[in-house]
Design a protein around this motif. Structure first.
Motif, PDB file in Angstrom:
ATOM      1  N   THR A   1     -19.299  10.638  11.145  1.00  0.00           N
ATOM      2  CA  THR A   1     -18.602  10.474  12.515  1.00  0.00           C
ATOM      3  C   THR A   1     -18.779   9.127  12.976  1.00  0.00           C
ATOM      4  O   THR A   1     -19.430   8.387  12.475  1.00  0.00           O
ATOM      5  CB  THR A   1     -19.103  11.289  13.523  1.00  0.00           C
ATOM      6  OG1 THR A   1     -18.433  11.257  14.800  1.00  0.00           O
ATOM      7  CG2 THR A   1     -20.522  11.270  13.614  1.00  0.00           C
ATOM      8  N   GLY A   2     -17.834   8.473  13.658  1.00  0.00           N
ATOM      9  CA  GLY A   2     -17.587   7.413  14.208  1.00  0.00           C
ATOM     10  C   GLY A   2     -18.390   7.373  15.525  1.00  0.00           C
ATOM     11  O   GLY A   2     -18.444   6.318  16.338  1.00  0.00           O
ATOM     12  N   ASP A   3     -18.509   8.656  16.090  1.00  0.00           N
ATOM     13  CA  ASP A   3     -19.103   8.740  17.459  1.00  0.00           C
ATOM     14  C   ASP A   3     -20.551   8.236  17.493  1.00  0.00           C
ATOM     15  O   ASP A   3     -21.475   8.930  17.024  1.00  0.00           O
ATOM     16  CB  ASP A   3     -19.176  10.027  17.972  1.00  0.00           C
ATOM     17  CG  ASP A   3     -19.651  10.413  19.361  1.00  0.00           C
ATOM     18  OD1 ASP A   3     -20.181   9.593  20.205  1.00  0.00           O
ATOM     19  OD2 ASP A   3     -19.458  11.637  19.730  1.00  0.00           O
ATOM     20  N   THR A   4     -20.987   7.198  18.303  1.00  0.00           N
ATOM     21  CA  THR A   4     -22.435   6.627  18.232  1.00  0.00           C
ATOM     22  C   THR A   4     -23.231   7.317  19.072  1.00  0.00           C
ATOM     23  O   THR A   4     -24.625   6.801  18.749  1.00  0.00           O
ATOM     24  CB  THR A   4     -22.042   5.065  18.701  1.00  0.00           C
ATOM     25  OG1 THR A   4     -21.789   4.897  19.841  1.00  0.00           O
ATOM     26  CG2 THR A   4     -21.436   4.292  17.760  1.00  0.00           C
ATOM     27  N   THR A   5     -22.837   8.254  19.676  1.00  0.00           N
ATOM     28  CA  THR A   5     -23.448   9.034  20.550  1.00  0.00           C
ATOM     29  C   THR A   5     -24.013  10.546  19.823  1.00  0.00           C
ATOM     30  O   THR A   5     -24.935  11.215  20.558  1.00  0.00           O
ATOM     31  CB  THR A   5     -22.993   9.317  22.002  1.00  0.00           C
ATOM     32  OG1 THR A   5     -21.764  10.112  21.667  1.00  0.00           O
ATOM     33  CG2 THR A   5     -22.623   8.189  22.677  1.00  0.00           C
ATOM     34  N   ALA A   6     -23.433  10.703  18.593  1.00  0.00           N
ATOM     35  CA  ALA A   6     -23.694  11.910  17.974  1.00  0.00           C
ATOM     36  C   ALA A   6     -25.099  11.756  17.743  1.00  0.00           C
ATOM     37  O   ALA A   6     -25.686  11.075  17.100  1.00  0.00           O
ATOM     38  CB  ALA A   6     -22.784  12.111  16.880  1.00  0.00           C
ATOM     39  N   ASP A   7     -25.793  13.032  17.814  1.00  0.00           N
ATOM     40  CA  ASP A   7     -27.319  13.041  17.534  1.00  0.00           C
ATOM     41  C   ASP A   7     -27.539  14.526  16.814  1.00  0.00           C
ATOM     42  O   ASP A   7     -28.658  15.014  17.158  1.00  0.00           O
ATOM     43  CB  ASP A   7     -28.087  12.845  18.799  1.00  0.00           C
ATOM     44  CG  ASP A   7     -27.575  13.917  19.827  1.00  0.00           C
ATOM     45  OD1 ASP A   7     -26.792  14.694  19.503  1.00  0.00           O
ATOM     46  OD2 ASP A   7     -28.507  13.626  20.759  1.00  0.00           O
ATOM     47  N   GLY A   8     -26.565  15.409  16.390  1.00  0.00           N
ATOM     48  CA  GLY A   8     -26.775  16.596  15.712  1.00  0.00           C
ATOM     49  C   GLY A   8     -27.597  16.178  14.198  1.00  0.00           C
ATOM     50  O   GLY A   8     -27.772  15.099  13.983  1.00  0.00           O
ATOM     51  N   PRO A   9     -28.525  17.056  13.994  1.00  0.00           N
ATOM     52  CA  PRO A   9     -29.379  17.122  12.916  1.00  0.00           C
ATOM     53  C   PRO A   9     -28.825  16.660  11.536  1.00  0.00           C
ATOM     54  O   PRO A   9     -29.439  15.781  10.678  1.00  0.00           O
ATOM     55  CB  PRO A   9     -30.066  18.371  12.663  1.00  0.00           C
ATOM     56  CG  PRO A   9     -29.099  19.402  13.501  1.00  0.00           C
ATOM     57  CD  PRO A   9     -28.127  18.602  14.496  1.00  0.00           C
ATOM     58  N   ASP A  10     -27.460  16.864  11.466  1.00  0.00           N
ATOM     59  CA  ASP A  10     -26.770  16.512  10.273  1.00  0.00           C
ATOM     60  C   ASP A  10     -25.431  15.394  10.510  1.00  0.00           C
ATOM     61  O   ASP A  10     -24.698  15.261   9.584  1.00  0.00           O
ATOM     62  CB  ASP A  10     -26.002  17.743   9.470  1.00  0.00           C
ATOM     63  CG  ASP A  10     -27.152  18.750   9.046  1.00  0.00           C
ATOM     64  OD1 ASP A  10     -28.092  18.169   8.465  1.00  0.00           O
ATOM     65  OD2 ASP A  10     -27.099  19.929   9.411  1.00  0.00           O
ATOM     66  N   ASP A  11     -25.568  14.986  11.595  1.00  0.00           N
ATOM     67  CA  ASP A  11     -24.440  13.776  11.868  1.00  0.00           C
ATOM     68  C   ASP A  11     -24.919  12.486  11.186  1.00  0.00           C
ATOM     69  O   ASP A  11     -26.040  12.080  11.412  1.00  0.00           O
ATOM     70  CB  ASP A  11     -24.442  13.620  13.533  1.00  0.00           C
ATOM     71  CG  ASP A  11     -23.696  14.800  13.886  1.00  0.00           C
ATOM     72  OD1 ASP A  11     -22.978  15.683  13.439  1.00  0.00           O
ATOM     73  OD2 ASP A  11     -24.024  14.744  15.359  1.00  0.00           O
ATOM     74  N   VAL A  12     -24.095  11.856  10.619  1.00  0.00           N
ATOM     75  CA  VAL A  12     -24.019  10.698  10.087  1.00  0.00           C
ATOM     76  C   VAL A  12     -23.132   9.488  10.679  1.00  0.00           C
ATOM     77  O   VAL A  12     -21.974   9.876  10.505  1.00  0.00           O
ATOM     78  CB  VAL A  12     -24.072  10.839   8.516  1.00  0.00           C
ATOM     79  CG1 VAL A  12     -24.026   9.139   7.786  1.00  0.00           C
ATOM     80  CG2 VAL A  12     -25.129  11.396   7.739  1.00  0.00           C
ATOM     81  N   ILE A  13     -23.700   8.605  11.434  1.00  0.00           N
ATOM     82  CA  ILE A  13     -22.922   7.899  12.174  1.00  0.00           C
ATOM     83  C   ILE A  13     -22.349   6.728  11.031  1.00  0.00           C
ATOM     84  O   ILE A  13     -23.277   5.887  10.578  1.00  0.00           O
ATOM     85  CB  ILE A  13     -23.499   7.227  13.377  1.00  0.00           C
ATOM     86  CG1 ILE A  13     -23.580   8.342  14.356  1.00  0.00           C
ATOM     87  CG2 ILE A  13     -22.709   6.198  14.127  1.00  0.00           C
ATOM     88  CD1 ILE A  13     -24.670   8.106  15.574  1.00  0.00           C
ATOM     89  N   ASP A  14     -21.195   6.467  10.845  1.00  0.00           N
ATOM     90  CA  ASP A  14     -20.446   5.559  10.040  1.00  0.00           C
ATOM     91  C   ASP A  14     -20.288   4.257  10.773  1.00  0.00           C
ATOM     92  O   ASP A  14     -19.190   4.181  11.286  1.00  0.00           O
ATOM     93  CB  ASP A  14     -19.140   6.351   9.461  1.00  0.00           C
ATOM     94  CG  ASP A  14     -18.506   5.410   8.489  1.00  0.00           C
ATOM     95  OD1 ASP A  14     -18.990   4.506   7.779  1.00  0.00           O
ATOM     96  OD2 ASP A  14     -17.240   5.630   8.205  1.00  0.00           O
ATOM     97  N   LEU A  15     -21.248   3.433  10.581  1.00  0.00           N
ATOM     98  CA  LEU A  15     -21.349   2.282  11.502  1.00  0.00           C
ATOM     99  C   LEU A  15     -20.028   1.264  11.262  1.00  0.00           C
ATOM    100  O   LEU A  15     -19.676   0.684  12.331  1.00  0.00           O
ATOM    101  CB  LEU A  15     -22.649   1.521  11.462  1.00  0.00           C
ATOM    102  CG  LEU A  15     -23.796   2.303  11.691  1.00  0.00           C
ATOM    103  CD1 LEU A  15     -25.023   1.550  11.408  1.00  0.00           C
ATOM    104  CD2 LEU A  15     -23.953   2.579  13.223  1.00  0.00           C
TER     105      LEU A  15
END
Length: 569
Positions: free
Chosen positions: A499-513
């Motif tokens: 995801t590109g959502d920098t606020t995502a905080d799910g246990p499997d969320d990888v933020i694509d910086l």
């Protein structure tokens, strides 16, 4: 879900169905899952990767001490990623530096070809890197000795190898490298047992000598004098940093040899005497043209090396496998010799692990030759193509070559454009109805910077390495059928949402910086990609609702759905 199952090094070496039967009189110290013969970069990489998966590995090397002088000097972004995955991410800068450029000039100094390398390549590391091999090997061996389950057996030479229905039996004898060690009139011997033996023991491979495989020779063979030099002036600038001089009167290579070092290579011309070619005096005479002499430089190594292009036709026979120079040799002009060997290790080790654990049928090991041999041919043909440019001794033929390449350069034509792509075309890949891999299957997966569970960095160092990884634009857990979910749990498949959502905080969320993964998915026209442990794409899907089908295709490809150990033969 325990997404880190294959990263923990948990001991899974006690499965029973495929366990080797100890030889009479053998102790537990002599029994392994895999024996690796040869402790160069390829053998060390193989041992570390197997040990990290919980396997017991015996690493046999006849030389009591590592070779102290340089040999290979180049690794690419993919190999940098593999080395980082072994735990060397923070060590690479100590013995390597980006290659920056690679220029080819004719005898008149005109540029025939110029390659500029990216600071950040497809795998998240510099596209090409120059390094010092003894320092790399020291870092690898230190890592191997710290890896649980890996036993480094230096000073032991493989002298006999027998394959039977239970495994392999390797007899090793004490060795000083170039001669046996005799104690009280006898040479010490040990018998080692394992499921499989991997020969990483060089061009004159002992393990290959115990196989029936033929060897294909491309017919490319030239003698070169290889010189490794340490200039005393560390601030001296060599521009370009890496140069090929395509002069028929003396084909020459002048490249970086790693931080603080330089390498020169000079071809022995047809009809010239080889008697003095490799002498130190001749080396200094050649280096004088580059303003190098004993007063301002140290000649660290000088040797005559025969560049060849050949490969073994089969890299696996039963329980015996080959990797690195034991399976193939190529000219150095594309910098892919050691790189290809480390790719061998990255391809083979996870397959061996799956077969040993019973999560894949033994036929999975046949994909090793299928995948690596065709991939190797790409690198070898590139090396031979480039070698054909520089190794031309005939002035008339060289003039024709120069005219063609200069015309191509003026017209903006890429002389490498007609070479086949560096993509897997067979093996463990998702296939279409015609039996061919479905794009993007077989492509090398990318790596970018991510944030995961509060940590930031490259994907491998932050999310983890060593397992299959499903990258999806939606939460993959919501896309799996119940049966598929349990199988993923057992196999340790890592499930992540990109995801590109920098606020995502799910246990499997990888933020694509930097948008690396989202751009890659968009280019491929996919909503999910399933990556193999060696970072190649198994397959993808443009519809997230088809993710379970993608995973089922992998399950079929592995050849077994049971959790029981599969006998090795």
């Amino acid at each position: 879900m325990n997404n880190n199952r294959r990263d923990t090094g948990a001991d899974r070496s006690t499965a029973t169905a495929g366990d080797p039967v100890p030889a009479a009189g053998a102790t537990d110290e002599d029994v392994y899952d895999v024996l690796v013969v040869g402790a160069g970069p390829v053998g060390l990489t193989t041992a570390i990767q197997l040990g990290a998966r919980g396997r017991r590995v015996g690493l046999v090397e006849r030389w009591p001490h590592p070779y102290p002088l340089p040999r290979a000097v180049v690794f690419d972004h993919e190999v940098a990623r593999i080395l980082a995955s072994l735990g060397l991410a923070d060590d690479l800068a100590a013995f390597s530096e980006p290659a920056a450029d690679y220029e080819w000039r004719n005898g008149q100094g005109e540029t025939l070809l110029r390659l500029a390398f990216e600071d950040t390549g497809h795998s998240g590391w510099p596209a090409m890197n120059i390094f010092t091999q003894p320092q790399l090997e020291a870092a690898l061996e230190a890592r191997a000795r710290r890896t649980p389950g890996v036993e480094v057996l230096r000073g032991w030479e493989a002298v006999d190898l027998i394959e039977d229905t239970d495994g392999v039996r390797l007899t090793v004898a004490e060795s000083a490298g170039d001669e046996p060690v005799i104690r009280d009139g006898m040479r010490g011997r040990r018998t080692l047992r394992a499921h499989y033996a991997v020969g990483c023991d060089g061009a004159n491979s002992f393990v290959r000598s115990r196989m029936t495989t033929g060897v294909t020779d491309r017919g490319f063979q030239h003698d070169w004098l290889v010189l490794d030099v340490i200039p005393h002036d560390r601030d001296r600038v060599f521009a370009p940093r890496n140069l090929q001089v395509c002069d028929p009167s003396r084909p020459t290579t002048a490249v970086s040899g790693g931080p603080g070092r330089r390498r020169w290579e000079f071809m022995l011309l047809p009809g010239k005497s080889a008697a003095e070619f490799g002498s130190e005096q001749h080396a200094w005479r050649l280096l004088a043209d580059w303003d190098l002499h004993p007063g301002n430089a140290t000649l660290e190594r000088h040797t005559v090396y025969t560049f060849r292009a050949r490969w073994a036709e089969n890299w696996r026979e039963g329980r015996l496998l080959l990797a690195g120079d034991a399976a193939h040799q190529m000219p150095p002009f594309a910098g892919q010799g050691m790189c290809s060997g480390i790719r061998d290790a990255a391809n083979l080790t996870w397959k061996l692990d799956l077969v040993l654990s019973g999560d894949a049928d033994e036929t999975l090991l046949d994909t090793y030759t299928t995948e690596r041999s065709q991939h190797l041919r790409h690198a070898l043909e590139l090396s031979v193509f480039l070698g054909g440019i520089i190794c031309e001794p005939d002035p008339a033929a060289a003039a024709v070559r120069d005219a063609r390449m200069l015309a191509d350069r003026r017209a903006g034509r890429d002389p490498l454009a007609d070479l086949p792509p560096q993509t897997l075309t067979g093996g463990l890949l998702r296939q279409g109805a015609d039996g061919a891999p479905q794009a993007p299957a077989g492509q090398l997966g990318c790596q970018g910077r991510v944030r995961f569970r509060g940590r930031t960095g490259l994907f491998d160092q932050i999310v983890g390495v060593g397992s299959f990884t499903l990258l999806a634009t939606e939460d993959p857990r919501t896309l799996l059928h119940d049966g598929t979910s349990g199988w993923c749990e057992r196999l340790g498949i890592r499930l992540v949402r990109v995801t590109g959502d920098t606020t995502a905080d799910g246990p499997d969320d990888v933020i694509d910086l930097d948008g690396t993964y989202r751009a890659h998915l968009e280019r491929c026209g996919q909503q999910a990609l399933l990556l193999r442990p060696d970072h190649y794409v198994f397959g993808g899907t443009p519809r997230t609702e088809e993710v379970s089908g993608l995973l089922s295709a992998l399950r079929r490809g592995l050849g077994t759905s049971s959790g029981a150990a599969v006998p090795a033969r």
